[in-house]
Design a protein around this motif. Sequence first.
Motif, PDB file in Angstrom:
ATOM      1  N   GLN A   1       1.579  -2.873   6.534  1.00 24.89           N
ATOM      2  CA  GLN A   1       1.400  -3.241   5.221  1.00 24.89           C
ATOM      3  C   GLN A   1       1.033  -4.688   5.167  1.00 24.89           C
ATOM      4  O   GLN A   1       0.685  -5.147   4.034  1.00 24.89           O
ATOM      5  CB  GLN A   1       2.922  -3.061   4.541  1.00 24.89           C
TER       6      GLN A   1
ATOM      7  N   ARG B   1       0.857   3.079   8.065  1.00 24.36           N
ATOM      8  CA  ARG B   1      -0.042   1.922   8.298  1.00 24.36           C
ATOM      9  C   ARG B   1       0.596   0.442   8.207  1.00 24.36           C
ATOM     10  O   ARG B   1       1.750   0.412   7.515  1.00 24.36           O
ATOM     11  CB  ARG B   1      -1.173   1.992   7.101  1.00 24.36           C
TER      12      ARG B   1
ATOM     13  N   GLN C   1       0.750  -1.223   0.124  1.00 25.51           N
ATOM     14  CA  GLN C   1      -0.015  -0.017   0.047  1.00 25.51           C
ATOM     15  C   GLN C   1       0.736   1.237  -0.056  1.00 25.51           C
ATOM     16  O   GLN C   1       0.285   2.374  -0.799  1.00 25.51           O
ATOM     17  CB  GLN C   1      -1.088   0.017   1.354  1.00 25.51           C
ATOM     18  N   ASN C   2       1.977   1.088   0.546  1.00 35.02           N
ATOM     19  CA  ASN C   2       2.775   2.278   0.679  1.00 35.02           C
ATOM     20  C   ASN C   2       3.843   2.334  -0.653  1.00 35.02           C
ATOM     21  O   ASN C   2       4.676   3.248  -0.713  1.00 35.02           O
ATOM     22  CB  ASN C   2       3.794   2.241   1.891  1.00 35.02           C
TER      23      ASN C   2
ATOM     24  N   HIS D   1      -8.647  -3.163   3.387  1.00 34.45           N
ATOM     25  CA  HIS D   1      -7.953  -2.161   3.599  1.00 34.45           C
ATOM     26  C   HIS D   1      -6.325  -2.250   3.117  1.00 34.45           C
ATOM     27  O   HIS D   1      -5.527  -1.502   3.662  1.00 34.45           O
ATOM     28  CB  HIS D   1      -7.653  -2.331   5.418  1.00 34.45           C
ATOM     29  N   GLN D   2      -6.271  -3.040   2.055  1.00 33.89           N
ATOM     30  CA  GLN D   2      -4.802  -2.882   1.415  1.00 33.89           C
ATOM     31  C   GLN D   2      -3.800  -3.628   2.029  1.00 33.89           C
ATOM     32  O   GLN D   2      -2.790  -2.778   1.851  1.00 33.89           O
ATOM     33  CB  GLN D   2      -4.746  -1.648   0.735  1.00 33.89           C
ATOM     34  N   ILE D   3      -4.131  -4.447   3.141  1.00 38.93           N
ATOM     35  CA  ILE D   3      -2.954  -4.886   3.740  1.00 38.93           C
ATOM     36  C   ILE D   3      -2.761  -6.415   3.188  1.00 38.93           C
ATOM     37  O   ILE D   3      -3.693  -7.184   2.951  1.00 38.93           O
ATOM     38  CB  ILE D   3      -3.479  -5.217   5.323  1.00 38.93           C
TER      39      ILE D   3
END
Length: 301
Positions: free
Chosen positions: A173, A171, A9-10, A197-199
């Motif tokens: 990841q 957040r 996500q990052n 949540h894009q984890i």
Amino acid sequence: MPLQYFKLQNGNKIPAISIFGTGTQWFKTDESQFNSELTNQISKVLEIPGVVHLDAAEIYRTYPELGAALKNSTKPRDEIWITDKFSRIHDDPIQALDYSLSKLGVEYVDLYLLHSPFTPKPNADGSHTYDLVKTWKQLEELVRAGKTRNIGVSNFGVEDLEKILEIAEIRPQVNQIEYNAFLQNQTPGIYDFAQKHQILLEAYSPLSPLSVEDKSGEFFQYVQSLASKYSTDSGIILLRWVYQRGVLPVTTSSKFERVQQSNDKIWEIELTEEEVNKISKLGEEHETVRKYWKPFYDQYN
């Protein structure tokens, strides 16, 4: 075949399979008992061309073996992805990672995880909880200090992650969980929550279905038919299923040939959407196969 990646996500990229975990069968209760066979295996893995993804943890007590292999390797540091985990042997993750970096002989790890939302030993009041918010803030400090490039969690349920997301400036990841065709949600709803949540989910013990003694059922017949279709074995089919579900498989083996096969063969095939969905459906119909964190999570079987 070229190695695949997941995009976090990052924006960072992570190798889409971790081909050598230093836990499970390599786990030790005493760090001073050096296992030269483990160092030899890691050294062979580090000879594989391209980026290799290694998985470690404080509680495995295998830092000396991994450190020895890293010291003797000529592979550039940017071709080695190191995942490490805080397991509450040390008081806090800052102490723990400093210890890990000194033992491994590196300046940073690529991914640092909270190994679980529980303490390994009960507190004085009998509870197994600890301050997740305070500990997460310490992980964020480690990112800012350049000691880890990415942070995340392991064995966290939805409620645990919600506590982190509510206060996180950086957040999580990744959530590394026990995941296989017979355990598609380690805890209720965790797969869909992570996707939302894009984890990125990572799957340890992705080949647990192969440990089931009775392989006469429809699931195994179907997986074997796919293995025949794609001229591979059932293990590769199951690893590929994990990957195509958007989950990163974490593997290990005492046999280097098997490690190398997992690293190579998983990228040589591609299951159809129908095949992925059928493995998922048949897997959900099978009795749960859970090997770890049973006292905490067997209630969800």
